[in-house]
Design a protein around this motif. Structure first.
Motif, PDB file in Angstrom:
ATOM      1  N   UNK B 397      12.462  13.144   0.508  1.00 48.45           N
ATOM      2  CA  UNK B 397      11.871  14.481   0.377  1.00 48.45           C
ATOM      3  C   UNK B 397      10.509  14.380  -0.310  1.00 48.45           C
ATOM      4  N   UNK B 398      10.452  13.582  -1.372  1.00 49.03           N
ATOM      5  CA  UNK B 398       9.190  13.470  -2.095  1.00 49.03           C
ATOM      6  C   UNK B 398       8.115  12.872  -1.186  1.00 49.03           C
ATOM      7  N   UNK B 399       8.474  11.841  -0.484  1.00 48.06           N
ATOM      8  CA  UNK B 399       7.477  11.223   0.403  1.00 48.06           C
ATOM      9  C   UNK B 399       7.020  12.220   1.461  1.00 48.06           C
ATOM     10  N   UNK B 400       7.993  12.930   2.022  1.00 42.96           N
ATOM     11  CA  UNK B 400       7.626  13.898   3.062  1.00 42.96           C
ATOM     12  C   UNK B 400       6.743  15.003   2.484  1.00 42.96           C
ATOM     13  N   UNK B 401       7.044  15.406   1.265  1.00 47.07           N
ATOM     14  CA  UNK B 401       6.259  16.482   0.647  1.00 47.07           C
ATOM     15  C   UNK B 401       4.815  16.043   0.435  1.00 47.07           C
ATOM     16  N   UNK B 402       4.666  14.868  -0.109  1.00 47.15           N
ATOM     17  CA  UNK B 402       3.295  14.404  -0.372  1.00 47.15           C
ATOM     18  C   UNK B 402       2.583  14.131   0.940  1.00 47.15           C
TER      19      UNK B 402
ATOM     20  N   UNK F 171       1.253   6.593   0.662  1.00 45.64           N
ATOM     21  CA  UNK F 171       1.939   6.701   1.956  1.00 45.64           C
ATOM     22  C   UNK F 171       1.287   7.775   2.809  1.00 45.64           C
ATOM     23  N   UNK F 172       0.986   8.898   2.165  1.00 44.39           N
ATOM     24  CA  UNK F 172       0.351   9.974   2.917  1.00 44.39           C
ATOM     25  C   UNK F 172      -1.000   9.527   3.469  1.00 44.39           C
ATOM     26  N   UNK F 173      -1.709   8.717   2.672  1.00 43.66           N
ATOM     27  CA  UNK F 173      -3.066   8.361   3.084  1.00 43.66           C
ATOM     28  C   UNK F 173      -3.100   7.167   4.023  1.00 43.66           C
ATOM     29  N   UNK F 174      -2.149   6.264   3.866  1.00 43.57           N
ATOM     30  CA  UNK F 174      -2.211   5.056   4.697  1.00 43.57           C
ATOM     31  C   UNK F 174      -1.104   5.032   5.742  1.00 43.57           C
ATOM     32  N   UNK F 175      -0.100   5.867   5.557  1.00 47.18           N
ATOM     33  CA  UNK F 175       1.008   5.867   6.489  1.00 47.18           C
ATOM     34  C   UNK F 175       1.897   4.644   6.358  1.00 47.18           C
TER      35      UNK F 175
END
Ligand code: NA
Ligand code: NA
Lengths: 177, 495, 118, 135, 238, 621, 84
Positions: B397-402, F171-175
């Motif tokens: 959930x945290x990863x998906x949120x960010x 993770x959001x920035x690099x996937x």
């Protein structure tokens, strides 16, 4: 008046209910009649004890005839009552002289008493406040002089009954006993 | 076996509940046993449905009355519903065991009926494919919940129940206005068809309708600030019922919210709704954790914890991404397991020691070691420690949120989780390192359940793969609306 | 911002909903709040029926010469029947809870019905 | 337009006029007893007029005669129940102690109740203790 | 002062909410034909269900599932009220007996009211009516009995058992549909057996509607009566 | 099953078995075996990952939809080896000191956690094992002390969640979640700058918090003194010797993964990388502050706890310098701190086991009673104080050289000051515990039990070996640096000699000289010195009267004047600051709870109305 | 149906006046009497509507309504009389 037999009560209830069914459905379709009969039978079986004491005796032709005659009589009384009401309501001076009077009835049956009470309620300036045994306590919008000036209680009852209950009783006594 | 037989999921609890008056005279124990049997059969049916859906990969569409949707009402037992219906049944079954110890207030026969109907309501909410039918099942669930909340007949129970009713009543009224608007705009109540038509309806109507429906469901889904009824209800309800509230009643609301939300994703203001939900969900987590911090009543504390976890699930659903929805479903399952464990443990302690105040938990490790162990594992899992199941879903959930860019939400949620860690820490410490007491014998069946749940918690924690793949499938069931529409055999009315 | 033109029925329905909600928000007596809730439900039901109404058409009972194109939408009426029953059920539940509450707390004032808090 | 229709419509008109009178009485009369005096009757008669009027009118318009049967059923029902509810209401008013209007001239019911209470009290004095034991 | 402020705030808040709702409603104009599925019902109701009353067909056939739920809701309420107001011993709290006018009136009315209730649920497919109003009517009969007689009590055991049995009856009718027609709540009488196809508009038509409505009528009647009974009594302190 | 996995999970499984069986004797054997497995496997793979043609050993598992990548390469091998060494020593120590299967379970679980942290090549595994390690060590602390464990717990959780957010942002920035891909992506992004400066700084700050907590960097160190001292002291060997290195490793990871990105985003200040400078200062402050605090302790456990913090500060400092020499020093110090501080804790464990005392004032003259332990303690003291030819000297010397050559005089000063402080406290330890008059109740003290002694030996030997032959380590570190950054370190020499651009250290020569000197001294001690009895209260303050309330001796309040001098600073305690913060926070939480859930359903209804109002306004406007 | 507006107007006035009494009271029985009158009027109105729409089936709706209203008024009156 003694209580009727179970069968008599049941039959009477069934007949009344079936007639009511006819009125409510307002139809002579055979399917309706069959269903109505079945339902009337069931409901009558469940409720005849509540519904009636006299049973089929209620259907004595004399009673029925009086009942039929009573309808126009009562309606007329009722219309008169309402004209009286219209007068009192519309009259600028609001002519009222209310009070609670006491009447006695000669009727024995509960149904008769009910009919009397309802009849009283729907006619000239009177509402049945309570019925205790054979005493009727009636709120009267215009207590007439002769009742108001009665010497004692019995005269009061006499005069009031004269004015209020007697006219209906002659029919109701026959219809309900 | 014909897929239409999945309608037994609805028929059985109903039959079961209606039959209770006929065996009323047999005594408390017989009625409780009866409930146990019914829930066991229900679990069997649910397991069959689950197996069927996951092995064929196709949803079971139960068509009530044989009227094809949208003319008739259909149940949609896809990946999500078949999974969750199983959870509902299983949780009910476990709590039916708990009933033997936890329920003593008369009239048991009424309790039994309400118990079965609570299970029914949640099952229906999850399974239905029709928005008004959803309302009906929501009300079944809610009214049963009102009754069960007040079941103990103390002043507090009545108070909690009334609060629940007033807020729930407002929620359902506005939900219905929303349904009326959507119906007025589309002429249909079938969810798949609404999804089909959602993009073409008057934007104002769609916006107001969607907002109202979500509002109504958010009350049931315990989103801040619409959740003020929840801690009271959780606290006052009989212990097995509280566990059921947390395990599946609120989940049903959450699911319904997510389902409607994604069905209406073609509505113009959809993303605004998402954003609002993210805010509400985040605040749910934060406020609930704060409220649990210094709670003296452990049941209420766990209730707040449950609300916060629910907020986390709502957050996941509000992200609008596949990853979020999958994670949310994953968390839903994990949370159900953990909260059943916790409420079972805490409830059992309250039954045995006469209350759920923190004082009763001191020295619990010596007095009721198995229960204490169960509560401890539940608490650790709730905090999100590795090797326990919630670790995985929370991480997801945290990863998906960010990933979506709500770093602030992740920040707040995790900050609140620190608070959660603290109060669970205190509980665990009180259990194991404080107080004294004589050993009390613990009920064997209940301890078997505790151990079973502990094993589940750890098994999923160590090997989450199976459940994760199941959750992914279930998540796509909610997220992939196009597939949903395709799966529902809509006859060509109006379309 | 535009002033929406809505029919008297819609207006009445919304008004009922708002009056009900007003009672919930302002009245201190829990019974009055519950009455507010019932008024709200009534408003919602009225709204549902109004949505299904079609000008110049009759009840969707296809007898006495009424054909499929002379009847209003039957669905909202069916829904309202359900909603009414649900409302009755909720009210009954609420009244029982109030009876229990009054027996235990001796008050119906919501400011005094606050043992569960925090 | 048939005669029946005209009769029916006239009845309806009279009926609605009595409705009006009934409500007017509700406003004009000084206390609840007298309000009931004027209103119950008028409303019932008004209903009778409207409902039976509708039945006759419908038949006059060519609808099935069943109309008149059904309307009479409704009217009959009101005729039976309205006085009962009026009675229940006026009794409730009295039992609640709502005083009669100051212009009222007599209250036999009050006297009756008082004497009854006295009789009961006198009667209940001696066997009071034994009664409690037996219960 | 606080109260005035609160009232003021409430009014402002509500007006804004109301304005918003009105805006939404403006998008679904009153009186316009918005039917989609509704029109389908109107077009096919007679041939598909045998019911003249489209609302009834929707309630019992097309959306029968809702109705099963609705029945359940009322059952829950009855059960819940029973659970909350349960006492080992209860009695009525009325202080005054009903007068002879009321008692006699009730005696006369009760059979008729029950009959009329039955009429309503039996004719659900032909007239506006059905199980719920029919049941409510029957319950009114018992309400009147309670009002008139302070000693009156419904036959509890019989009522509870009836409640359960007819509830099961509904589900079983649905399951028979599943067995015969392949779908839960399938109207096997109309669609499989084809009874009453030449009777549309008359009483013996409408498939299983009269059966379901009879069940509902009895169920609602007994449940509402039970609720009334529970509400009217209070604990006897021993 | 893959050997990496065996290595990783052997301790955990052994711990579970030990816990489940709970049989005295078997428990210990299983535990030691489980602890030894990783060391054995690492030894086996040494030839694979080291040498001129290094290879990596990789294993991937899929769990919960994540691909977890484990790899043995030079750097991970190095850290894992350090941890395993300490782990084995801990197991031996625990065999003597611990009577609880609970402790075996969680001690070994934390061992697995540490190994997992070092071997993970992706953030999920890293985080998972990080949490596991934290959780297990927390359980160790929880058993003994609620207050300290709570502090540790809260700070750890804060750290972990900070890390999680940082991971999430990356993770959001690099996937990606695996180190390789992240490193690649951030390297590319360093110039593109699609990840903003602010965000980069945020990630850095979050990692700093996360790793700073574990490393015990000031001001995130407050958990460490309590946690280190309030567990089984054999476990502290591992706690302070290995677990804290996970924090240091994290700082290294910052360089590996986002060095370039941070360089571009945060820039350079006076010739130093800004982000490195921050780390260096964090280290320097930690060294000095913790050093001072260590000096002031009266409890030996507390003393070494602060000492540990201070020493880990050196590692941060070295990494922060950011030059390859700095890295060499830091990495070397990872090893030397692990072996000497681990050794210290085992010695402390032995002392507590045999005497049950922890305060300086209760000790004295134990050298005679516990000669082997004393010898071990002496090695540790020398190494920690940075006296050649111990491992501790080599690493500190390298750090000092690095600071000088990087032109960071203040940082170098911190190293110097830190060493002085270290000297001050170890001298006291040496004297107060081992020499001087023995309190009467310590007459029956026996030598430490054998397993504990074996544990000590395991750690003592590397102190000597790597002290005499520092080139062994430096050579390996060179391999590491090459594999990480494709650069060779500017340290020449051979196994025994280190040559840096600014200096040379010949360990062998020093050893020879020192051995000779010691031999002479020993001869003098044995044949010449005569023990002299002095009162316990013998003061070092010539002329000052000794009173009850101002009673200073080597054993009691020895550094009280220093404390008084530092009073202006000591009265501001981070501990108190955090506690007050927590108190305020709890009060706030209470008022929030009471205010929001006020019990009045009408208020609750208002909440609903307000939400509707917001929806309406948002729809209307 | 020429007169429909007249009837409706009269009924509307009557309803309005009754509503006034409902709000004005002063006693609860006053309000209840007014409600009773309103239910009676409404029954008539429903029958009138049946004719307006030409649907006999509405008449039974009026009957159900009258019945339920009667039950309600009786219950309320009995409650006011001295509890249930
Ligand atoms: Na009347
Ligand atoms: Na009436």
């Amino acid at each position: 008046m003694e209580e009727a037999s179970r069968a008599s009560k049941f039959a009477y209830t069934f007949i009344v209910l079936f007639i009511l069914w006819l009125v409510v459905t307002a139809s002579l379709d055979s399917q309706e009649l069959i269903t109505g009969a079945v339902i009337a039978l069931i409901v009558a079986a469940l409720t005849h004890d509540v519904f009636t004491k006299a049973g089929l005796a209620n259907l004595h032709p004399k009673r029925v005839a009086y009942a039929i005659a009573y309808i126009p009589y009562f309606l007329w009384a009722m219309i008169m009552a309402n004209l009286d009401v219209a007068y009192r309501v519309l009259h600028p001076a609001r002519p009222i002289r209310p009070g609670i009077v006491k009447c006695k009835t000669v009727l024995n049956s509960d149904t008769g008493k009910l009919s009397l009470a309802n009849s009283i309620t729907l006619t000239p300036g009177t509402i049945t406040l309570d019925v205790d045994e054979d005493n009727y306590f009636i709120h009267w919008i215009w207590v007439p002089d002769e009742v108001l000036n009665a010497k004692d209680d019995s005269e009061h009852v006499e005069k009031a009954s004269e004015a209020i209950t007697r006219p209906f009783e002659k029919y109701l006594r026959v219809i309900f006993g | 076996m014909n897929g239409q037989y999945a309608s037994l999921l609805i028929a059985l609890p109903l039959l079961g509940a209606f039959f209770v008056p006929l065996i009323k005279g047999l005594g408390k124990k017989a009625i409780k046993t009866y409930v146990l049997i019914i829930t066991a059969i229900q679990t069997g049916i649910a397991a069959w449905v689950f197996q069927e859906v996951y092995s064929t990969g196709k949803p079971i569409i139960v068509i009530a009355g044989g009227w094809k949707p949208p003319v008739g009402i259909n149940l949609y037992l896809g990946y999500f519903a078949s999974l969750f219906v199983l959870i509902v049944a299983l949780a009910s079954f476990l709590m039916a065991v708990f009933n033997f110890k936890a329920i003593d207030v008369e009239p048991i026969d009424k309790y039994a009926m309400l118990f079965l109907l609570l299970m029914l309501g949640a099952t229906g909410m999850i399974a239905t494919g029709d928005i008004f039918n959803l309302f009906v099942f929501m009300e079944i669930t809610a009214i049963t919940a009102y009754a069960l909340t007040a079941y103990n007949k103390t002043g507090e129970a009545a108070e909690a129940s009334l609060k629940y009713m007033i807020l729930g009543g407002i929620g359902s009224s506005f939900f219905l206005i929303g349904v009326a608007l959507i119906y007025g705009a589309t002429g249909t109540l079938n969810m798949a068809q609404i999804a089909q038509l959602a993009g073409h309806i008057n934007p104002t109507v769609a916006q107001v309708g969607l907002a109202l429906i979500i509002f109504g469901l958010a009350v049931e889904a315990e989103l801040f600030p619409l959740n003020a009824w929840a801690p009271d209800a959780y606290q006052a309800a009989p212990h097995p019922v509280t566990a059921m509230f947390s395990a599946f009643v609120v989940k049903a609301g959450l699911y319904a919210m997510a389902r409607v939300l994604y069905l209406m994703s073609s509505v113009g203001t959809w993303h605004n709704v998402l954003r609002l939900l993210v805010v509400m969900a985040t605040l749910t987590v934060v406020v609930a954790e704060f409220s649990a911090l210094r709670q003296r009543n452990v049941k209420r504390m766990i209730a707040y914890s449950s609300i916060s976890q629910v907020g986390l699930i709502a957050l996941a659903f509000a992200l609008g991404t596949q990853a979020g929805v999958d994670a949310g479903v994953f968390q839903m399952v994990n949370h159900a397991i953990v909260k059943v464990l916790l409420f079972l443990g805490v409830g059992y302690v309250a039954v045995q020691l006469g209350g759920a105040e923190i004082e009763n938990f001191r020295g619990l490790g010596r007095r009721m070691p198995v229960t204490a162990f169960g509560i401890t594992v539940g608490a650790m899992a709730a905090v999100g420690i590795p090797l326990f199941n919630i670790f995985w879903s929370k991480l997801r959930i945290i990863l998906a949120t960010i990933e979506v860019g709500y770093t602030w939400a992740a920040f707040l949620v995790l900050a609140a989780s620190v608070v959660e860690a603290v109060y669970y820490f205190r509980l665990i410490h009180a259990i194991w390192f404080e107080g004294e007491g004589e050993r009390i014998s613990e009920s064997v069946p209940l301890m078997a359940i505790v151990v079973l749940l502990v094993v589940l918690v750890i098994a999923i924690g160590v090997y989450p793969n199976y459940l994760w793949s199941v959750s992914q499938k279930a998540g796509s069931d909610i997220f992939n609306v196009a597939q949903y529409i395709k799966n529902v055999p809509l006859m060509g009315v109006g379309a | 911002m535009s002033v929406p033109h809505i029919s008297a029925f819609y207006f009445g329905a919304i008004a009922l909903v708002l009056i009900g909600l007003y009672a919930i928000l302002v009245k201190k007596n829990i019974l009055k709040m519950l009455i507010g809730l019932s008024i709200m439900e009534t408003g919602v039901n009225l709204l549902l029926v109004s949505i299904g109404y079609i000008s110049g058409r009759s009840a969707p009972i296809l007898s006495e010469g009424i054909g499929p194109n002379q009847a209003v939408d039957p669905i909202p009426q069916a829904l309202v029947l359900t909603a009414i029953v649900i409302g009755v059920a909720t009210t009954a539940m609420a009244l029982s809870a109030v009876i229990v509450l009054y027996k235990r707390y001796g008050t119906l004032n919501i400011e005094e019905i606050r043992r569960l808090r925090g | 337009m048939s005669v029946l229709a005209i009769i029916g419509e006239v009845l309806v008109l009279i009926g609605t006029f009595f409705y009006f009178l009934s409500a007017l009485g509700l406003i004009r009369m000084p206390d609840v007893y007298n309000r009931m005096q004027t209103s119950t009757k008028s409303a019932t008669l008004g209903s009778l007029g409207v409902i039976v009027g509708v039945g006759i009118w419908a038949v006059g318009k060519g609808y099935s005669p069943a109309w008149i049967v059904q309307t009479i059923a409704v009217a009959g029902f009101l005729l039976l129940t309205n006085p009962i509810s009026a009675h229940a209401l006026i009794r409730a008013a009295y039992k609640r102690g709502i005083p009669l209007w100051h212009g009222s001239v007599v209250d036999k019911y009050g006297e009756h109740l008082a004497s009854k209470a006295q009789a009961e009290k006198a009667e209940g004095e001696t066997p009071e203790t034994s009664e409690e034991v037996s219960e | 002062m606080v109260s005035i402020l609160k009232r003021g705030l409430a009014i402002i808040t509500l007006l804004i909410i109301g304005y918003w709702l009105a805006q939404g409603l403006a998008g679904v104009p009153f009186g316009q034909d918005k039917m989609l599925v509704g029109q389908y019902y109107l077009d096919h109701v007679k041939e598909q269900t045998g019911s003249v009353n489209a609302v009834t067909a929707v309630v019992v056939n097309y959306r029968g599932f809702d109705t099963l739920g609705e029945v359940t809701v009322l059952f829950i309420a009855s059960t819940g009220v029973g659970a909350l107001l349960w006492e080992r011993k209860k009695r009525r709290t009325a202080k005054t007996e009903g007068s002879i006018v009321l008692t006699t009136g009730t005696r006369l009315l009760v059979p008729f009211v029950i009959l009329f209730g039955a009429y309503i649920f039996i004719h659900g497919h032909l007239t506006p009516g059905g199980g719920f109003p029919g049941g409510a009517t029957i319950a009114t009969a018992f309400l009147l009995l309670y009002m008139a007689f302070t000693m009156y009590e419904i036959p509890h055991k019989a009522f509870e058992k009836t409640e359960g049995l007819v509830g099961m009856g509904y589900v079983i009718v649905g399951l028979i549909g599943l067995a015969i027609g392949g779908y839960f709540l399938f109207d096997w009488i109309w669609q499989t057996w084809g009874w009453g196809h030449d009777n549309i508009g008359r009483l013996f038509s409408g498939g299983f509607i009269p059966i379901i409505y009879t069940i509902i009528g009895l169920k609602v009647g007994t449940e509402l009566s039970g609720i009334i009974d529970n509400m009217l009594k209070e604990e006897v302190s021993e | 099953m893959n050997e990496l996995m065996i290595m990783l999970f052997a301790p955990l499984v052994a711990g579970f078995i030990a816990w489940a069986l709970d049989i005295r004797g078997i428990r210990e054997i299983v535990g030691i075996l489980g602890a030894a497995v990783p060391l054995g496997i690492l030894a086996k793979y040494y030839s694979t990952i080291a040498g001129s043609n290094p290879e990596t050993v990789t294993h991937t598992i899929t769990i919960g939809g994540f691909k977890l990548l484990f790899q043995l390469n030079t750097i991970t091998w190095y850290f894992a080896a350090v941890a395993s060494l300490v782990g084995v020593a801990m197991a031996f120590g625990m065999a003597s000191t611990s009577r609880s299967s609970y402790e075996w379970l969680f001690a070994l679980m934390s061992y697995t956690g540490v190994l997992g942290v070092f071997l993970s090549q992706d953030f999920v595994g890293f985080f998972l094992f990080w949490e596991l390690m934290t959780f297990a060590s927390f359980m160790m602390v929880l058993k003994r002390n609620r207050h300290e464990s709570l502090k540790y717990f809260v700070l750890s959780v804060i750290g972990a969640y900070a890390m999680l957010i940082a991971i999430g942002i990356l993770y959001a920035k690099t996937g990606a979640l695996d180190f390789g891909a992240i490193r690649q992506a951030l390297y590319m992004d360093a110039m593109l700058g699609s990840m903003s400066k602010g965000l980069t700084a945020l990630v850095f700050l979050l990692f700093l918090t996360a790793f700073g907590v574990k490393a015990g960097a000031v001001p995130l160190h407050v958990w460490a003194p309590g946690a280190y001292s309030k567990v089984d002291q054999s476990y502290t060997t591992f706690f302070s010797g290995a677990l804290s290195k996970a924090g240091a490793y994290g700082f290294l990871l910052i360089y590996i993964l986002m060095g370039a990105k941070l360089y571009y985003a945060l820039g350079v200040w006076h010739g130093h990388l800004v982000f490195g400078y921050i780390i260096a200062w964090l280290g320097a402050i930690t060294v000095v502050v913790a050093g001072f605090l260590a000096v002031l302790q009266e409890d030996i456990r507390k003393l070494f706890a602060y000492s540990s913090i201070s020493q880990v500060g050196y590692i941060l400092l070295g990494l922060g310098i950011g030059t390859s020499l700095g890295f060499v020093g830091a990495l070397f110090h990872v090893l030397s701190h692990a072996v000497f501080k681990g050794l210290f804790w085992l010695v402390v464990a032995a002392l507590i086991l045999r005497t049950g005392k922890t305060k300086f004032e209760d000790f004295g003259g134990l050298a005679e009673k516990m000669p082997i332990t004393f010898a071990m303690a002496l090695i540790a003291v020398l190494s920690l104080a940075g006296i050649p030819p111990m491992a501790g000297f080599a690493s500190k010397w390298l750090l000092y050289e690095a600071a000088i050559s990087a032109h960071m005089p203040l940082v170098a000063g911190a190293i110097f000051l830190g060493s002085g402080l270290a000297f001050a406290y170890v001298v006291r330890f040496l004297y107060a515990v081992w020499f001087g008059q023995r309190p009467s109740d310590l007459e029956d003290v026996k030598e430490a039990p054998l397993p504990l002694l074996i544990g000590m030996a395991i750690l003592a030997i590397p102190n000597l070996v790597f002290g005499i032959a520092p080139g062994l380590v430096v050579k390996f570190i060179d391999d590491i640096m090459y594999s990480l950054f494709q650069i060779h370190i500017p340290v020449g020499g051979d196994y025994f000699k280190l040559v840096t651009p600014t200096g040379t250290y010949n360990a062998l020569l020093v050893t020879v000289i020192l051995t000779l000197g010691l031999a002479i001294a020993g001869l003098i001690f044995i044949y010449g010195a005569k023990a002299r009895k002095v009162p316990v209260t013998d003061t070092y303050q010539s002329g000052n009267p000794v009173t009850e309330d101002y009673n200073l001796s080597m054993r009691r309040n020895f550094y009280r004047p220093l404390a008084e001098a530092l009073d202006f600073w000591l009265k501001y305690s981070w501990d108190r600051f955090y506690e007050r913060l927590a108190g305020m926070f709890e009060d706030f939480a209470d008022s929030l709870r009471e205010g929001f859930y006020n019990g009045n359903v009408q208020s609750y209804a208002w909440y609903l109305a307000v939400v509707l109002l917001i929806l309406a306004l948002w729809g209307v406007l | 149906m020429i007169g429909i507006n007249i009837y409706l107007a009269l009924i509307a006035i009557a309803t309005l006046l009754s509503t006034y009494r409902v709000f004005r009271g002063p006693t609860t029985v006053d309000r209840l009497v007014a409600v009773d009158i309103m239910t009676t009027i409404t029954t008539g109105l429903m029958v009138l509507f049946a004719l307006y729409y030409g649907r006999m089936i509405y008449i039974s709706v009026a009957l159900v309504y009258a019945l339920l209203a009667f039950g309600g008024v009786i219950a309320f009156a009995r409650y006011l009389e001295g509890g249930l």
